[in-house]
Motif scaffolding. Structure first.
Motif, short mmCIF file in Angstrom:
data_model
loop_
_atom_site.label_atom_id
_atom_site.label_comp_id
_atom_site.label_asym_id
_atom_site.label_seq_id
_atom_site.Cartn_x
_atom_site.Cartn_y
_atom_site.Cartn_z
N PHE A 161 25.41 -51.87 -21.09
CA PHE A 161 24.56 -51.34 -22.17
C PHE A 161 23.52 -50.36 -21.63
CE2 PHE A 161 25.87 -55.56 -23.65
CZ PHE A 161 26.33 -55.27 -24.92
N LYS A 162 23.23 -49.35 -22.43
CA LYS A 162 22.07 -48.48 -22.22
C LYS A 162 21.40 -48.31 -23.56
CE LYS A 162 23.41 -45.50 -18.31
NZ LYS A 162 23.69 -44.10 -17.91
N ASN A 163 20.11 -48.61 -23.59
CA ASN A 163 19.36 -48.52 -24.85
C ASN A 163 20.07 -49.30 -25.96
OD1 ASN A 163 17.44 -46.75 -23.67
ND2 ASN A 163 18.84 -45.03 -24.00
N ASN A 164 20.60 -50.48 -25.58
CA ASN A 164 21.27 -51.40 -26.51
C ASN A 164 22.56 -50.83 -27.09
OD1 ASN A 164 19.33 -53.52 -26.31
ND2 ASN A 164 17.96 -52.37 -27.67
N GLU A 165 23.10 -49.80 -26.47
CA GLU A 165 24.39 -49.25 -26.90
C GLU A 165 25.42 -49.47 -25.81
OE1 GLU A 165 24.19 -45.19 -28.08
OE2 GLU A 165 22.86 -45.56 -29.77
N ARG A 166 26.63 -49.85 -26.22
CA ARG A 166 27.69 -50.03 -25.24
C ARG A 166 28.16 -48.69 -24.70
NH1 ARG A 166 32.58 -52.13 -26.92
NH2 ARG A 166 32.10 -51.86 -29.12
N MET A 167 28.42 -48.66 -23.40
CA MET A 167 28.81 -47.42 -22.73
C MET A 167 30.31 -47.32 -22.49
SD MET A 167 26.08 -45.57 -22.21
CE MET A 167 25.53 -46.14 -23.83
N PHE A 168 31.04 -48.42 -22.67
CA PHE A 168 32.45 -48.41 -22.32
C PHE A 168 33.29 -49.11 -23.39
CE2 PHE A 168 30.02 -48.31 -18.41
CZ PHE A 168 30.56 -47.21 -17.76
N LEU A 169 34.49 -48.62 -23.57
CA LEU A 169 35.43 -49.22 -24.51
C LEU A 169 35.92 -50.57 -24.02
CD1 LEU A 169 37.63 -46.12 -25.40
CD2 LEU A 169 36.38 -47.52 -27.07
N HIS A 170 36.12 -51.49 -24.96
CA HIS A 170 36.80 -52.74 -24.68
C HIS A 170 38.24 -52.55 -25.14
CE1 HIS A 170 37.95 -56.88 -24.49
NE2 HIS A 170 36.72 -57.30 -24.21
N PHE A 171 39.17 -52.52 -24.19
CA PHE A 171 40.54 -52.11 -24.52
C PHE A 171 41.36 -53.20 -25.19
CE2 PHE A 171 39.25 -48.80 -21.66
CZ PHE A 171 39.81 -47.68 -22.25
N TYR A 172 40.82 -54.40 -25.32
CA TYR A 172 41.48 -55.42 -26.12
C TYR A 172 40.97 -55.43 -27.56
CZ TYR A 172 42.83 -57.38 -21.54
OH TYR A 172 43.31 -57.56 -20.28
N TYR A 173 39.69 -55.14 -27.76
CA TYR A 173 39.08 -55.39 -29.06
C TYR A 173 38.56 -54.16 -29.79
CZ TYR A 173 39.29 -60.31 -27.72
OH TYR A 173 39.71 -61.56 -27.36
N ASP A 174 38.23 -53.09 -29.11
CA ASP A 174 37.75 -51.91 -29.82
C ASP A 174 38.93 -51.22 -30.52
OD1 ASP A 174 34.97 -51.79 -29.51
OD2 ASP A 174 35.17 -51.09 -27.45
N PRO A 175 38.80 -50.91 -31.81
CA PRO A 175 39.89 -50.26 -32.55
C PRO A 175 39.96 -48.76 -32.23
CG PRO A 175 38.00 -50.59 -33.99
CD PRO A 175 37.63 -51.21 -32.67
N ILE A 176 40.67 -48.43 -31.17
CA ILE A 176 40.79 -47.02 -30.76
C ILE A 176 41.53 -46.24 -31.84
CG2 ILE A 176 41.73 -45.46 -29.01
CD1 ILE A 176 41.46 -47.78 -27.00
N PRO A 177 40.97 -45.14 -32.32
CA PRO A 177 41.63 -44.38 -33.41
C PRO A 177 43.05 -43.96 -33.04
CG PRO A 177 39.39 -43.59 -33.04
CD PRO A 177 39.68 -44.54 -31.92
#
Length: 301
Positions: A161-177
């Motif tokens: 996290f930086k400034n409470n924002e995630r910096m990297f994709l989670h390749f199991y759970y993030d819904p990649i377009p």
């Protein structure tokens, strides 16, 4: 860049197996006189078994918030000594090493085993998405373990996290377009064929912001810009070979489009090599013009 499926490994069973198979000091438990024990609290095995209910509660919290990962925060669940035991088990457990191989090969393009974070290098390491130092309770949790190349693992390091924002994709759970957001442009500058890369999203939302951070933190646009020359030369030489063998440029174009569709099926539309093929297909007339202007080949039109 594709979303991955979670490896088919039961994290609870894996944890229990790792704990139960830890060898006791002096090779037997002082209370039950056995190498392996299911329930006692002696030694490092007992320590892990004693902690398991707290660990499994954290597993459940992860599962419950897999689509809202920002809510997973540090909880300081383990002491330094307990964390050391977990880390030693991660490195040395023969039980875990079997699962490690399953995780490393849990990729759609098994012939290449490319890193899902960058698509450039081979995946020979495992990234702890929530880093093992601040989140030692997830060191064996399979949904937290993502195959990764050494460079991406090193760059990602111990922060997420930086400034409470995630910096990297989670390749199991993030819904990649599913649409193409990694784009490339083919053009000829000063008589030199070039490729440039950029990101373009249909809308602004959380996952697209994470994708932008992901590319920025790993310098992927810059890395792709350094990596296209060999492939571009290969495609140009293929075009010249077709023409020298008496085929028309339209026939080469059909071959290129076939190869482009094959890359899309294998790697997805947001793989940098797919983007290169797509860019050349979209500006094929400039490639044709450049070849006829710079090579001793008679135009087929």
């Amino acid at each position: 860049m594709k979303q991955l499926s979670v490896p088919n490994i039961d994290s609870v069973a894996l944890y229990n197996d790792i704990a139960k198979n830890k060898i006791k000091r002096n090779h037997e438990c002082s209370k039950c006189n056995a190498d392996h024990c299911d329930s006692c609290v002696e030694g490092n095995s007992g320590l892990m078994l004693f902690m398991k209910n707290d660990i499994f509660e954290r597993y459940k919290f992860y599962e419950d918030h897999k689509h809202d990962l920002n809510k997973i925060k540090e909880v300081n669940l383990l002491s330094d000594n307990q964390s050391d035991v977990f880390r030693a088990s991660y490195k040395n457990s023969k039980v875990f090493q079997k699962s490690r191989q399953i995780i490393l090969h849990n990729l759609p393009d098994k012939s290449n085993i490319r890193c899902p974070y960058c698509g450039l290098s081979m995946s020979h390491t495992i990234d702890h998405y929530f880093p093992e130092s601040p989140y030692p309770e997830y060191i064996f949790y399979v949904p937290n373990l993502i195959p990764c190349c050494s460079r991406c693992n090193t760059v990602k390091n111990k922060y997420l996290f930086k400034n409470n924002e995630r910096m990297f994709l989670h390749f199991y759970y993030d819904p990649i377009p599913s649409y193409q957001f990694l784009k490339a442009k083919f053009r000829v500058d000063n008589n030199i064929p070039t490729i440039s890369f950029y990101l373009e999203f249909d809308e602004e939302n959380e996952v697209n912001n994470v994708i932008q951070h992901h590319f920025d933190e790993l310098s992927l646009i810059e890395q792709y810009g350094k990596s296209y020359n060999e492939l571009l030369t290969e495609i140009i030489n293929l075009a010249i070979e077709h023409l020298e063998n008496g085929q028309t440029f339209d026939e080469f174009k059909e071959t290129l489009e076939f190869n482009t569709n094959a890359k899309k099926k294998t790697y997805g539309v947001n793989f940098y090599i797919t983007a290169i093929y797509t860019a050349i297909c979209e500006n094929i007339d400039d490639l044709k013009k450049w070849i006829y202007q710079t090579k001793v080949i008679k135009s087929d039109v």
